[in-house]
Design a protein around this motif. Structure first.
Motif, PDB file in Angstrom:
ATOM      1  N   LYS A 190       0.814  -1.217   0.000  1.00 51.63           N
ATOM      2  CA  LYS A 190       0.000   0.000   0.000  1.00 51.63           C
ATOM      3  C   LYS A 190       0.848   1.268   0.000  1.00 51.63           C
ATOM      4  N   THR A 191       2.150   1.117  -0.255  1.00 49.93           N
ATOM      5  CA  THR A 191       3.031   2.278  -0.275  1.00 49.93           C
ATOM      6  C   THR A 191       3.041   2.920  -1.657  1.00 49.93           C
ATOM      7  N   TYR A 192       3.314   4.228  -1.682  1.00 49.04           N
ATOM      8  CA  TYR A 192       3.401   4.959  -2.944  1.00 49.04           C
ATOM      9  C   TYR A 192       4.838   4.981  -3.434  1.00 49.04           C
ATOM     10  N   LYS A 193       4.995   4.892  -4.743  1.00 52.44           N
ATOM     11  CA  LYS A 193       6.302   4.949  -5.386  1.00 52.44           C
ATOM     12  C   LYS A 193       6.241   5.948  -6.541  1.00 52.44           C
ATOM     13  N   ILE A 194       7.407   6.438  -6.955  1.00 51.33           N
ATOM     14  CA  ILE A 194       7.448   7.335  -8.109  1.00 51.33           C
ATOM     15  C   ILE A 194       7.217   6.504  -9.371  1.00 51.33           C
ATOM     16  N   PRO A 195       6.171   6.787 -10.137  1.00 48.11           N
ATOM     17  CA  PRO A 195       5.898   5.978 -11.332  1.00 48.11           C
ATOM     18  C   PRO A 195       6.922   6.227 -12.430  1.00 48.11           C
ATOM     19  N   THR A 196       7.192   5.184 -13.199  1.00 43.07           N
ATOM     20  CA  THR A 196       8.131   5.274 -14.322  1.00 43.07           C
ATOM     21  C   THR A 196       7.546   4.540 -15.531  1.00 43.07           C
ATOM     22  N   GLY A 197       8.168   4.766 -16.686  1.00 45.55           N
ATOM     23  CA  GLY A 197       7.717   4.118 -17.912  1.00 45.55           C
ATOM     24  C   GLY A 197       6.726   4.991 -18.663  1.00 45.55           C
ATOM     25  N   GLY A 198       6.602   4.753 -19.965  1.00 46.99           N
ATOM     26  CA  GLY A 198       5.693   5.560 -20.768  1.00 46.99           C
ATOM     27  C   GLY A 198       6.028   7.032 -20.657  1.00 46.99           C
ATOM     28  N   LEU A 199       5.004   7.851 -20.558  1.00 45.42           N
ATOM     29  CA  LEU A 199       5.215   9.294 -20.397  1.00 45.42           C
ATOM     30  C   LEU A 199       5.457   9.700 -18.949  1.00 45.42           C
ATOM     31  N   PHE A 200       5.456   8.722 -18.015  1.00 47.60           N
ATOM     32  CA  PHE A 200       5.769   9.056 -16.624  1.00 47.60           C
ATOM     33  C   PHE A 200       7.186   9.595 -16.487  1.00 47.60           C
ATOM     34  N   ASN A 201       8.054   9.307 -17.440  1.00 44.45           N
ATOM     35  CA  ASN A 201       9.408   9.847 -17.390  1.00 44.45           C
ATOM     36  C   ASN A 201       9.457  11.329 -17.739  1.00 44.45           C
ATOM     37  N   LEU A 202       8.331  11.854 -18.254  1.00 41.49           N
ATOM     38  CA  LEU A 202       8.270  13.262 -18.639  1.00 41.49           C
ATOM     39  C   LEU A 202       7.258  14.057 -17.821  1.00 41.49           C
ATOM     40  N   VAL A 203       6.139  13.417 -17.454  1.00 43.24           N
ATOM     41  CA  VAL A 203       5.102  14.084 -16.656  1.00 43.24           C
ATOM     42  C   VAL A 203       4.599  13.126 -15.588  1.00 43.24           C
ATOM     43  N   ALA A 244      -1.118  19.619  -8.147  1.00 48.19           N
ATOM     44  CA  ALA A 244      -1.175  19.160  -6.758  1.00 48.19           C
ATOM     45  C   ALA A 244      -0.481  17.808  -6.606  1.00 48.19           C
ATOM     46  N   THR A 245      -0.645  16.933  -7.589  1.00 44.76           N
ATOM     47  CA  THR A 245      -0.006  15.622  -7.545  1.00 44.76           C
ATOM     48  C   THR A 245       1.513  15.758  -7.592  1.00 44.76           C
ATOM     49  N   ARG A 246       2.005  16.607  -8.482  1.00 43.76           N
ATOM     50  CA  ARG A 246       3.452  16.817  -8.587  1.00 43.76           C
ATOM     51  C   ARG A 246       4.002  17.389  -7.278  1.00 43.76           C
ATOM     52  N   ASN A 247       3.293  18.344  -6.704  1.00 48.99           N
ATOM     53  CA  ASN A 247       3.737  18.929  -5.440  1.00 48.99           C
ATOM     54  C   ASN A 247       3.774  17.871  -4.333  1.00 48.99           C
ATOM     55  N   TRP A 248       2.782  16.977  -4.348  1.00 49.73           N
ATOM     56  CA  TRP A 248       2.728  15.913  -3.343  1.00 49.73           C
ATOM     57  C   TRP A 248       3.939  15.003  -3.476  1.00 49.73           C
ATOM     58  N   VAL A 260      10.614  16.342 -14.390  1.00 43.89           N
ATOM     59  CA  VAL A 260       9.308  15.758 -14.693  1.00 43.89           C
ATOM     60  C   VAL A 260       8.226  16.807 -14.443  1.00 43.89           C
ATOM     61  N   LYS A 261       7.485  17.155 -15.501  1.00 45.77           N
ATOM     62  CA  LYS A 261       6.449  18.175 -15.396  1.00 45.77           C
ATOM     63  C   LYS A 261       5.159  17.589 -14.828  1.00 45.77           C
ATOM     64  N   ALA A 262       4.139  18.419 -14.691  1.00 51.55           N
ATOM     65  CA  ALA A 262       2.872  17.974 -14.120  1.00 51.55           C
ATOM     66  C   ALA A 262       2.008  17.248 -15.142  1.00 51.55           C
ATOM     67  N   LEU A 263       1.822  17.841 -16.338  1.00 46.54           N
ATOM     68  CA  LEU A 263       0.829  17.311 -17.273  1.00 46.54           C
ATOM     69  C   LEU A 263       1.302  17.256 -18.728  1.00 46.54           C
ATOM     70  N   ILE A 264       1.969  18.320 -19.189  1.00 48.81           N
ATOM     71  CA  ILE A 264       2.372  18.411 -20.589  1.00 48.81           C
ATOM     72  C   ILE A 264       3.893  18.332 -20.673  1.00 48.81           C
ATOM     73  N   PRO A 265       4.436  17.359 -21.391  1.00 49.06           N
ATOM     74  CA  PRO A 265       5.891  17.190 -21.453  1.00 49.06           C
ATOM     75  C   PRO A 265       6.629  18.476 -21.833  1.00 49.06           C
TER      76      PRO A 265
END
Length: 268
Positions: A190-203, A244-248, A260-265
């Motif tokens: 149930k722990t949170y991790k920094i997502p990776t892969g796809g566009l998660f590497n950019l946003v 808000a998600t990026r700030n979190w 890594v940006k919030a929404l738009i690469p």
């Protein structure tokens, strides 16, 4: 004004105009609340145990996260399926495409809730119901707008095929990034991790980006006023939510990549 009339059917009634304005204002206000730090009480921004404890004296009910999200999405799916029984919908290609796109949109959401998403907590029923009402109301208004447009002259510029392409790109990209998110946790984790892969590497919120693309695809297929306003309203909200998600993430992970940006690469 001539360009506007070339791509969108005239709004069919004052009632629909008023409802569209109300929905747009409500979504925009939700986005402003996110920017101000007043988050919609679900997901990583919310401690459901504290909320349940504080509301227990008022008789508030908590359900599982999976049940809460099914409550949020299923009424809109039912409305989309029921729209096929409206007289003339199946005989009108644009109307059929809009109803099919709405049905696929919410069917995908329900299937993801059942088989893809992993939930770390419960959801208060008084949160699930307003979300459900928002999706259901806007789905019905899109269908009604489309239904009343069937007797009108088509806009001079046909955006149906562009809308289909956007919708397919949006729904596929959204699913793919939800799948990547689901793979971050092992069973029981149930722990949170920094997502990776796809566009998660950019946003940090590519699933929101593709959600916006999906909704604008439906708007282009429809070419009625309400789905455009709904898409813009959701865009404003999801832009704020992504910030808000990026700030979190930045507050929780010292190693969060600042590029890594919030929404738009590369842009936002």
């Amino acid at each position: 004004m001539n360009i506007f009339q070339s791509v969108i059917y005239p709004p069919p009634s004052l009632f629909l105009n008023v409802m569209t304005a109300v929905c747009l204002i409500a979504l925009a206000n939700s986005g402003i609340s996110e920017v101000r730090g007043i988050h919609f009480a679900y997901s990583k921004f919310w401690n459901w145990k504290e909320a349940a404890s504080s509301k227990s004296s008022a008789g508030a009910v908590a359900v599982s996260g999976r049940t809460g999200m099914l409550i949020s999405y299923t009424p809109a799916l039912v409305a989309a399926v029921a729209s096929f029984f409206l007289p003339g919908v199946l005989a009108a290609p644009r109307g059929m495409l809009v109803c099919a796109a709405l049905g696929l949109h919410f069917l995908k959401r329900d299937l993801e809730v059942l088989f893809i998403h992993k939930f770390s907590g419960n959801m208060m029923i008084d949160i699930a119901i307003p979300i459900s009402f928002t999706y259901f109301t806007n789905t019905v208004l899109i269908i009604v707008s489309q239904y009343f447009s069937m007797g009108m002259s088509d806009p001079k510029i046909n955006l149906t095929y562009a809308g289909i392409v956007l919708f397919l790109v949006g729904i596929t990209g959204n699913f793919y990034h939800h799948y990547l998110l689901s793979k971050l946790r092992e069973k029981g984790d149930k722990t949170y991790k920094i997502p990776t892969g796809g566009l998660f590497n950019l946003v940090i919120c590519p699933h929101y980006l593709f959600e916006i693309i999906d909704l604008f695809g439906i708007a282009l297929i429809s070419q009625t006023f309400h789905p455009f306003c709904f898409a813009f309203g959701c865009m404003f909200y999801l832009m704020a939510r992504s910030v808000a998600t990026r700030n979190w993430y930045m507050s929780k992970f010292e190693n969060f990549p600042t590029g890594v940006k919030a929404l738009i690469p590369y842009i936002f």
